[in-house]
Design a protein around this motif. Sequence first.
Motif, short mmCIF file in Angstrom:
data_model
loop_
_atom_site.label_atom_id
_atom_site.label_comp_id
_atom_site.label_asym_id
_atom_site.label_seq_id
_atom_site.Cartn_x
_atom_site.Cartn_y
_atom_site.Cartn_z
N ILE A 44 0.85 -1.20 0.00
CA ILE A 44 0.00 0.00 0.00
C ILE A 44 0.88 1.25 0.00
O ILE A 44 0.61 2.21 -0.72
CB ILE A 44 -0.98 -0.01 1.19
N GLY A 45 1.97 1.23 0.76
CA GLY A 45 2.91 2.35 0.77
C GLY A 45 3.51 2.60 -0.61
O GLY A 45 3.65 3.75 -1.05
N ALA A 46 3.85 1.54 -1.32
CA ALA A 46 4.40 1.68 -2.68
C ALA A 46 3.36 2.27 -3.63
O ALA A 46 3.68 3.14 -4.45
CB ALA A 46 4.88 0.33 -3.18
N LEU A 47 2.13 1.84 -3.51
CA LEU A 47 1.07 2.41 -4.35
C LEU A 47 0.84 3.88 -4.04
O LEU A 47 0.60 4.69 -4.95
CB LEU A 47 -0.22 1.61 -4.19
N ARG A 48 0.94 4.24 -2.77
CA ARG A 48 0.82 5.65 -2.40
C ARG A 48 1.95 6.45 -3.01
O ARG A 48 1.78 7.58 -3.45
CB ARG A 48 0.82 5.82 -0.88
N GLY A 49 3.15 5.84 -3.07
CA GLY A 49 4.30 6.50 -3.68
C GLY A 49 4.05 6.79 -5.16
O GLY A 49 4.35 7.88 -5.65
N ILE A 50 3.50 5.84 -5.86
CA ILE A 50 3.18 6.04 -7.28
C ILE A 50 2.27 7.26 -7.44
O ILE A 50 2.47 8.10 -8.31
CB ILE A 50 2.52 4.78 -7.87
#
Length: 189
Positions: A106-112
Amino acid sequence: MTEAYPLQWPHGRPRASNPERSRFGSRSVDAATKELFSEIRRLGAGTPVLSTNIKLRLDGLPYSNQSPPADKGVAVYFTHKKQSMCFACDRWDRVQDNIYAIAMTIGALRGIERWGSGSMVEQAFTGFVALPAPKSPYEILGVQRGASADEIDTAYRQKAKSAHPDKGGAPGAMEELNRARATLKATAA
């Protein structure tokens, strides 16, 4: 309604056959859960339900200090932009590592989203749209939480009369009953 305990694995999602040893280091179930819920909040999502085979504390969250369950899988259900979502992970050999893996995803998707390619996030989330949550074993058998083994068996026999294929039951109905009975009997006191 999605149950936090026992694990409600999303329909249609394949299971890992050989969980791997994780590379996430040591953290408790509680620490991983806090990280996951923080990431869900940062995403702007709501109503998270963390579903595992770890028994729950009075506040509804999983205990940190108990024997690890045989099934280390984790599923988290939540709402994002009015859409029900489900992330599930059973790749790792510890529950807390599967929880943490979902938090990091979820953190990686937020980064995108932060890095300016937000349309990719919406495309990625389409794969996580939750199908209707699986029925809980209590709902399948029609028993209350805390039902005794005898009550579970009685409900099972009653439902099996119409669910069995020889009696015109729908495909998979007996399998669903068998799984519900096995799950509840494993947790019955």
